[in-house]
Design a protein around this motif. Structure first.
Motif, PDB file in Angstrom:
ATOM      1  N   LYS A 250      79.305  77.144  56.148  1.00  0.00           N
ATOM      2  CA  LYS A 250      77.984  76.763  55.640  1.00  0.00           C
ATOM      3  C   LYS A 250      78.018  75.352  55.064  1.00  0.00           C
ATOM      4  O   LYS A 250      77.103  74.552  55.289  1.00  0.00           O
ATOM      5  N   PHE A 254      75.664  72.268  56.444  1.00  0.00           N
ATOM      6  CA  PHE A 254      74.737  71.524  55.590  1.00  0.00           C
ATOM      7  C   PHE A 254      75.127  70.047  55.511  1.00  0.00           C
ATOM      8  O   PHE A 254      74.258  69.173  55.514  1.00  0.00           O
ATOM      9  N   THR A 288      65.314  71.407  49.614  1.00  0.00           N
ATOM     10  CA  THR A 288      66.647  71.379  50.225  1.00  0.00           C
ATOM     11  C   THR A 288      67.704  71.928  49.274  1.00  0.00           C
ATOM     12  O   THR A 288      68.557  72.737  49.663  1.00  0.00           O
ATOM     13  N   TYR A 292      70.237  75.237  49.523  1.00  0.00           N
ATOM     14  CA  TYR A 292      71.677  75.231  49.257  1.00  0.00           C
ATOM     15  C   TYR A 292      72.039  76.377  48.308  1.00  0.00           C
ATOM     16  O   TYR A 292      72.990  77.134  48.544  1.00  0.00           O
ATOM     17  N   LEU A 383      75.627  69.561  46.918  1.00  0.00           N
ATOM     18  CA  LEU A 383      76.216  70.483  47.889  1.00  0.00           C
ATOM     19  C   LEU A 383      77.689  70.731  47.583  1.00  0.00           C
ATOM     20  O   LEU A 383      78.169  71.867  47.640  1.00  0.00           O
TER      21      LEU A 383
END
Length: 402
Positions: A250, A254, A288, A292, A383
């Motif tokens: 993941k 991303f 966004t 996440y 992130l």
């Protein structure tokens, strides 16, 4: 931040993609085109058929892969008798375009196997999961052949492995060998499919009560690898976070998209207007970051599900989260405050300068370039923190589990 970290954050292949985005238009046009692309990803439908004989655990599988218990709101009905009489779609709670279809059980008195595939409209599904328990049956071969004949992919899932092992443990007290038993079960399924004319069948063993064990991750990885690229991303984000490898997948997915979200959010700043003055730009960043947080299972609902799955205290899981911003509600004001941090501005200038070396047009629009660098580093940093904290939470959840 040195050049090595910048190369990791924005490798050459992504810079080349960005350069191509500018080839057919100016900054504004490139940003708008990229924005349409990332919005479109969220709307891509993925329809997964879950079928098999009555009582094999189809509905329970659909619930656990969506992060739900059998009694949660929106869960598929489960029971000791066949509860599915029509093909029933169940959307993922966070990704509504991902649907798992609970199909009527094969081999029940209600349905003739010859009419089954016409009844469930085979062609609408991206792929099939055939769920089986206890033993391999003729109806599995019939279904596998029909799916193959229509050019669709299927994956054979042998469920309730925990129950099988418990039974063997009782009856093979003196020579119980779990690895050997699992191999016997797998080989029996492969042989049954092969004898029925299915070449190179893919068989996975799992327990819906212990999803972190056995073949759930190999199944997940196989599906991820074999789906078309435009559907792979959607599928990956919808999966439960019970494997470290899945968290890494993941994170990588991303990270490959950060430049697109940063460019899309910076589009209006190129008019020019100082920084991020348009609400829609910051809203894109807010959304966004929320994605996440949910994708890595650090929202309240996901943490509760993880605590329940591993019988842990949710406060204990939350205690290992180091970036306390992750625990806050992701709001417009929070993102504005982050964008105004001095250290972010310094990092943004380095990102902009680095990217402009490959994408000259980016550097020619001062306001847009600064906005791009700021948005990029905000998303990249957040992130990284979220992925690291997700690993810590999973490590704590897995403590003292066999």
């Amino acid at each position: 931040m040195d050049s090595k970290e910048l190369y990791y954050a924005l490798p050459k292949n992504q810079l080349q993609e960005m350069k191509m985005a500018f080839e057919n238009g100016d900054f504004l046009q490139a940003a708008e085109n990229v924005k349409k692309c990332i919005v479109g990803i969220d709307d891509i439908p993925l329809n997964i058929a879950v079928t098999g004989e009555s009582g094999s655990g189809k509905s329970t599988f659909i619930n656990v892969i969506r992060g739900l218990g059998d009694e949660d709101e929106g869960s598929a009905r489960t029971g000791v008798v066949e509860t599915t009489v029509v093909a029933t779609p169940y959307s993922h709670p966070r990704h509504r375009n991902v649907k798992y279809w609970d199909l009527p059980g094969m081999g029940t008195t209600r349905f003739d196997p010859n009419e089954y595939l016409e009844l469930v409209k085979l062609t609408q599904f991206d792929f099939f999961l055939i769920i089986a328990s206890e033993r391999f049956r003729d109806c599995h071969i019939q279904l596998a052949r029909a799916i193959n004949s229509m050019g669709k992919k299927f994956y054979f899932v042998r469920s309730k492995i925990d129950a099988d092992l418990n039974a063997f443990r009782r009856h093979r007290k003196s020579n119980y060998n779990e690895e050997q038993i699992l191999r016997e079960i797998r080989n029996n399924c492969i042989k049954g499919l092969h004898d029925g004319g299915i070449m190179c069948p893919q068989v996975f063993l799992l327990s819906c009560l212990e999803l972190e064990k056995y073949d759930f991750y190999p199944l997940q990885k196989t599906l991820e690898n074999e789906l078309p690229s435009h559907k792979r991303h959607v599928f990956l984000l919808s999966l439960p976070n019970i494997y470290f490898q899945a968290l890494e997948s993941k994170r990588d997915a991303f990270r490959n998209q950060i430049w697109k979200h940063a460019l899309a959010s910076a589009g209006k700043a190129s008019i020019p207007i100082p920084g991020f003055s348009a609400d829609s730009d910051i809203d894109l960043l807010v959304n966004t970051i929320k994605v996440y947080k949910e994708a890595f299972g650090l929202d309240e609902r996901s943490l509760n599900c993880l605590a329940t799955m591993f019988d842990k205290d949710i406060q204990d899981l939350m205690s290992v989260i180091q970036n306390k911003l992750v625990l806050q509600e992701i709001t417009y004001d929070l993102v504005v405050n982050l964008l105004n941090r001095r250290e972010l501005t310094a990092a943004a200038l380095k990102v902009t300068e680095y990217a402009a070396g490959t994408v000259p047009l980016l550097g020619s629009v001062a306001a847009g370039a600064v906005a791009f660098g700021t948005a990029f580093w905000l998303l990249y940093s957040f992130l990284k923190d979220i992925a690291d904290d997700a690993r810590r939470v999973l490590s704590r959840a897995l403590e003292n589990t066999v």
